[in-house]
Design a protein around this motif. Structure first.
Motif, short mmCIF file in Angstrom:
data_model
loop_
_atom_site.label_atom_id
_atom_site.label_comp_id
_atom_site.label_asym_id
_atom_site.label_seq_id
_atom_site.Cartn_x
_atom_site.Cartn_y
_atom_site.Cartn_z
N LEU A 72 36.64 37.66 32.07
CA LEU A 72 36.41 35.58 31.57
C LEU A 72 35.25 35.38 31.62
O LEU A 72 34.45 35.51 32.29
CB LEU A 72 37.18 35.18 32.95
CG LEU A 72 38.56 36.13 32.91
CD1 LEU A 72 39.11 37.55 33.57
CD2 LEU A 72 39.69 35.04 33.86
N HIS A 112 40.82 31.42 29.65
CA HIS A 112 38.93 31.96 29.84
C HIS A 112 39.03 33.36 29.38
O HIS A 112 37.46 33.42 29.97
CB HIS A 112 39.01 31.45 31.40
CG HIS A 112 39.07 30.23 31.71
ND1 HIS A 112 37.43 29.87 31.42
CD2 HIS A 112 39.55 29.44 32.10
CE1 HIS A 112 38.07 28.24 31.94
NE2 HIS A 112 38.85 28.16 32.64
N PHE A 113 40.16 34.15 29.06
CA PHE A 113 40.22 35.78 28.79
C PHE A 113 38.84 36.27 27.37
O PHE A 113 38.89 34.86 26.31
CB PHE A 113 40.87 36.62 28.71
CG PHE A 113 42.11 36.36 29.77
CD1 PHE A 113 42.26 37.65 30.51
CD2 PHE A 113 42.83 35.55 29.90
CE1 PHE A 113 42.66 37.81 31.67
CE2 PHE A 113 43.37 35.23 31.25
CZ PHE A 113 43.20 36.73 32.04
#
Length: 124
Positions: A72, A112-113
């Motif tokens: 992330l 956020h991945f």
């Protein structure tokens, strides 16, 4: 089984300035995550110098043996980000496969991945 949160402590946002900021953005995020993880069952933290995701700084990895692993990024060093990272890692730890249903993701980690990796095979 332990789920590890690995924080890149060399990450710097584009506006980072060595003259005005004695710590990197990654160091600040690592401190926040370490603080948020105090007392979190099944969670350990560590720092590494460079996860090679510079265009996505600040980066973290969430990993455990035999489970899906995730990278992330694009975090700030806020308490909210750190708490979301630790909450997600706790859900990862509780999952047999490491997969956490989207509806259970903390708001602070959505978007956020960067990558997902299958577990390394335990046989040849």
């Amino acid at each position: 089984m332990t789920t590890w949160i690995t924080v890149c402590d060399t990450c710097k946002h584009d506006d980072w300035n060595a003259e005005t900021q004695p710590q990197t953005d990654g160091e600040l995020l690592a401190e926040a995550v370490e603080k948020a993880a105090i007392g979190a069952e099944g969670i350990k933290t560590r720092r590494v110098s460079c996860l090679m995701g510079c265009s996505h700084s600040c980066n973290i990895a969430i990993q455990a043996p035999g489970k899906l692993a995730y990278t992330l990024g694009k975090f700030d060093s806020s308490e909210e980000s750190a708490m979301g990272i630790v909450e997600y890692a706790s859900k990862h730890a509780a999952s047999e496969t490491g997969q956490v249903p989207f509806r259970e993701w903390p708001k602070a980690i959505k978007g956020h991945f960067i990558t997902r990796h299958p577990p390394v095979p335990d046989n040849e």
